[in-house]
Design a protein around this motif. Sequence first.
Motif, short mmCIF file in Angstrom:
data_model
loop_
_atom_site.label_atom_id
_atom_site.label_comp_id
_atom_site.label_asym_id
_atom_site.label_seq_id
_atom_site.Cartn_x
_atom_site.Cartn_y
_atom_site.Cartn_z
N VAL A 1 4.08 33.27 -15.18
CA VAL A 1 3.28 32.86 -14.02
C VAL A 1 3.88 31.58 -13.46
O VAL A 1 4.15 30.63 -14.20
CB VAL A 1 1.80 32.63 -14.39
CG1 VAL A 1 1.03 32.09 -13.18
CG2 VAL A 1 1.17 33.93 -14.88
N VAL A 2 4.10 31.56 -12.14
CA VAL A 2 4.54 30.36 -11.45
C VAL A 2 3.46 30.01 -10.43
O VAL A 2 3.13 30.84 -9.58
CB VAL A 2 5.89 30.56 -10.73
CG1 VAL A 2 6.30 29.28 -9.98
CG2 VAL A 2 6.98 30.94 -11.74
N CYS A 3 2.91 28.82 -10.54
CA CYS A 3 1.81 28.40 -9.67
C CYS A 3 2.24 27.19 -8.85
O CYS A 3 2.90 26.28 -9.37
CB CYS A 3 0.58 28.05 -10.51
SG CYS A 3 -0.85 27.50 -9.55
N GLU A 4 1.88 27.18 -7.59
CA GLU A 4 2.16 26.02 -6.73
C GLU A 4 0.86 25.41 -6.24
O GLU A 4 -0.05 26.12 -5.80
CB GLU A 4 3.03 26.40 -5.54
CG GLU A 4 3.35 25.20 -4.66
CD GLU A 4 4.21 25.53 -3.46
OE1 GLU A 4 4.79 24.60 -2.87
OE2 GLU A 4 4.30 26.72 -3.10
N LEU A 5 0.78 24.09 -6.29
CA LEU A 5 -0.35 23.35 -5.73
C LEU A 5 0.11 22.86 -4.35
O LEU A 5 0.69 21.78 -4.22
CB LEU A 5 -0.73 22.17 -6.63
CG LEU A 5 -0.87 22.50 -8.13
CD1 LEU A 5 -1.27 21.25 -8.90
CD2 LEU A 5 -1.89 23.62 -8.34
N ALA A 6 -0.13 23.66 -3.34
CA ALA A 6 0.37 23.37 -1.99
C ALA A 6 -0.69 22.63 -1.19
O ALA A 6 -1.88 22.99 -1.21
CB ALA A 6 0.74 24.67 -1.28
N LEU A 7 -0.28 21.60 -0.48
CA LEU A 7 -1.19 20.79 0.32
C LEU A 7 -1.15 21.21 1.78
O LEU A 7 -0.10 21.52 2.32
CB LEU A 7 -0.83 19.31 0.20
CG LEU A 7 -0.87 18.71 -1.21
CD1 LEU A 7 -0.54 17.22 -1.15
CD2 LEU A 7 -2.22 18.94 -1.87
N VAL A 8 -2.33 21.20 2.41
CA VAL A 8 -2.46 21.51 3.83
C VAL A 8 -3.03 20.28 4.52
O VAL A 8 -4.20 19.95 4.33
CB VAL A 8 -3.38 22.72 4.05
CG1 VAL A 8 -3.52 23.02 5.54
CG2 VAL A 8 -2.85 23.94 3.30
N PRO A 9 -2.22 19.55 5.29
CA PRO A 9 -2.68 18.30 5.90
C PRO A 9 -3.90 18.49 6.80
O PRO A 9 -4.06 19.52 7.46
CB PRO A 9 -1.47 17.84 6.72
CG PRO A 9 -0.30 18.54 6.10
CD PRO A 9 -0.82 19.86 5.63
N GLY A 10 -4.76 17.46 6.79
CA GLY A 10 -5.95 17.47 7.64
C GLY A 10 -6.15 16.10 8.26
O GLY A 10 -5.22 15.30 8.35
N GLU A 11 -7.39 15.81 8.66
CA GLU A 11 -7.69 14.54 9.30
C GLU A 11 -7.56 13.36 8.34
O GLU A 11 -7.11 12.28 8.72
CB GLU A 11 -9.10 14.57 9.89
CG GLU A 11 -9.26 15.57 11.04
CD GLU A 11 -10.65 15.53 11.63
OE1 GLU A 11 -11.47 14.71 11.16
OE2 GLU A 11 -10.93 16.32 12.55
N ASP A 12 -7.96 13.56 7.10
CA ASP A 12 -7.89 12.49 6.09
C ASP A 12 -6.60 12.65 5.29
O ASP A 12 -6.43 13.62 4.57
CB ASP A 12 -9.10 12.57 5.16
CG ASP A 12 -9.16 11.40 4.18
OD1 ASP A 12 -8.16 10.66 4.05
OD2 ASP A 12 -10.22 11.23 3.54
#
Length: 213
Positions: free
Chosen positions: A152-163
């Motif tokens: 299993v390969v897991c990525e913690l991907a970020l999605v930019p927002g206002e904060d």
Amino acid sequence: MTERSTGTEPGPYDHPALALAATAAAAAACEAAGSGPVPLLAEPSLHTKPVDAVSAALESAFAALPPSLRATAPLYVLCDDYSVLAARRLAARCTDPVRRLRPSDSVAAETSELVRPWLTASGRTGRCYLLAGTTAPTALRLADPAAWPAAVVCELALVPGEDPYAPGLLAVAAVWGAAEPAAAPAPAGQAAAAPPASGLLTTLFQEGRAARV
């Protein structure tokens, strides 16, 4: 059972399936990820806390493996962006003239805290690698799914927002060796482009490493 690579064409990263979960702020990215050419193990889920999204993605991925492999299949977690975010949060709190620094602040800066609750609850004994400063193609070479009965390969991907200190989080878990066929991928010509938030999805989509069930 999902077909395993034999070292001939198609390549060694063929036949993964995806488990997806996200916070509400990353809902759009999660939906886009689910419409791509890699089949899903289950419907993506939305959660209030990042740690719950990560736990849900990992639970779905490992639940798809045969019981004999769930406890020992290696887990690789791509966490570079989240590690940088956690360090920036801690730095901001250290320099906050109003809020006192608490012991929990330093604990929260540990990326492992996103993975630890599920690892503890699952009781698995397999190896877990947190990969910072590593690209998705490099992580896939390190994981070498074709060399294991399951991985299993897991990525913690970020999605930019206002904060800038509270972006959305998309947990992408690609699993090789699933016991049951996953849902069919999107038909050719209908697959959405990989969301830029996820390097893992981009690699799987663009390099044609999509499951065929």
